[in-house]
Scaffold this active site. Structure first.
Site, PDB file in Angstrom:
ATOM      1  N   GLU A   1      31.625  -3.372   8.021  1.00 15.60           N
ATOM      2  CA  GLU A   1      32.424  -2.150   8.336  1.00 15.60           C
ATOM      3  C   GLU A   1      31.299  -0.871   7.956  1.00 15.60           C
ATOM      4  OE1 GLU A   1      35.540  -1.815   9.764  1.00 15.60           O
ATOM      5  OE2 GLU A   1      35.779  -4.025   9.649  1.00 15.60           O
TER       6      GLU A   1
ATOM      7  N   GLY B   1      42.482  -2.432  13.171  1.00 13.79           N
ATOM      8  CA  GLY B   1      41.449  -2.721  14.489  1.00 13.79           C
ATOM      9  C   GLY B   1      41.025  -3.892  14.716  1.00 13.79           C
ATOM     10  N   SER B   2      39.623  -4.099  14.670  1.00 13.19           N
ATOM     11  CA  SER B   2      39.149  -5.437  14.788  1.00 13.19           C
ATOM     12  C   SER B   2      39.689  -6.417  13.531  1.00 13.19           C
ATOM     13  CB  SER B   2      37.617  -5.587  14.841  1.00 13.19           C
ATOM     14  OG  SER B   2      37.097  -4.954  13.623  1.00 13.19           O
TER      15      SER B   2
ATOM     16  N   GLY C   1      44.475  -4.026   7.860  1.00 16.36           N
ATOM     17  CA  GLY C   1      43.590  -3.907   9.085  1.00 16.36           C
ATOM     18  C   GLY C   1      44.451  -3.452  10.224  1.00 16.36           C
TER      19      GLY C   1
HETATM   20  C1  SIN Z   1      40.167  -2.243  10.683  1.00 23.78           C
HETATM   21  O1  SIN Z   1      40.256  -3.045  11.497  1.00 23.78           O
HETATM   22  O2  SIN Z   1      41.092  -2.162   9.847  1.00 23.78           O
HETATM   23  C2  SIN Z   1      38.890  -1.398  10.594  1.00 23.78           C
HETATM   24  C3  SIN Z   1      38.241  -1.012  12.077  1.00 23.78           C
HETATM   25  C4  SIN Z   1      37.453  -2.016  12.644  1.00 23.78           C
HETATM   26  O3  SIN Z   1      36.890  -2.841  11.889  1.00 23.78           O
HETATM   27  O4  SIN Z   1      37.826  -2.202  13.873  1.00 23.78           O
END
Ligand code: SIN
Length: 188
Positions: A99, A27-28, A25
């Protein structure tokens, strides 16, 4: 490519023959782990940069006023710091839904903080998805983020949580931190 990746992801990198798989991961997924996991570790992947180039219609914006969220852009030599979660492959069904706005499953190598390496899965929104917004300068990105909001909350919270999490991981992501400076000014 359609922005809704839910169906196509069911056929990609399923890892059904494994009891547990590492998910990277960046990002979020770093700051909002609303899924079951067995282990969480600091990790990085190489050849990719984190960029606020993906539009968000369903979480941090709307169709009329999309927010901006991160995706990974191929960049030789670059290293992207994030978090690896050890999950059961069933968790990917839940993550595919979360996602679904443009992100596809990819297989990736990742390196843990201690130098050990493994293979796992990462969600990337590639430039050919219809929600992709592409480059803009950091100030423009910050101004868009400052006003966008969606069902998951203000777009600003996404950026501020991510910047805070990256600091906790000891990462210095110049792109994210420059947007953060402009965003804090815009929110004053
Ligand atoms: C992630 O966090 O790996 C993918 C992008 C997101 O959900 O912000």
């Amino acid at each position: 490519m359609s922005a809704n990746t839910l169906e196509v992801n069911r056929t990609r990198f399923r890892f059904d023959d494994q009891d547990a798989v590492w998910l990277f991961g960046y990002g979020s997924l770093i700051f909002k782990a609303d899924f079951p996991f067995l282990e969480r570790r600091s990790a990085s992947i190489t050849g990719w940069s984190r960029r606020f180039w993906q539009g968000s219609h369903d979480h941090r914006g709307t169709l009329e006023a999309p927010g901006r969220v991160v995706t990974l852009i191929e960049t030789p030599q670059a290293r992207c710091q994030g978090v690896a979660y050890l999950v059961s492959p069933q968790v990917f069904e839940q993550l595919d839904f979360r996602e679904k706005n443009g992100y596809l499953r990819f297989s990736t190598d990742m390196t843990f903080h201690d130098g050990n390496q493994t293979q796992g899965l990462v969600y990337i929104a590639t430039p050919d998805n219809s929600a992709f917004l592409g480059p803009a300068n950091e100030r423009e990105i910050a101004l868009q983020i400052a006003t966008a909001a969606g069902p998951s909350g203000p777009n600003a919270d996404y950026l501020l949580h991510l910047a805070e999490s990256l600091r906790s991981l000891g990462d210095h992501d110049a792109h994210v931190f420059e947007i953060e400076i402009h965003l804090r000014q815009a929110l004053k």
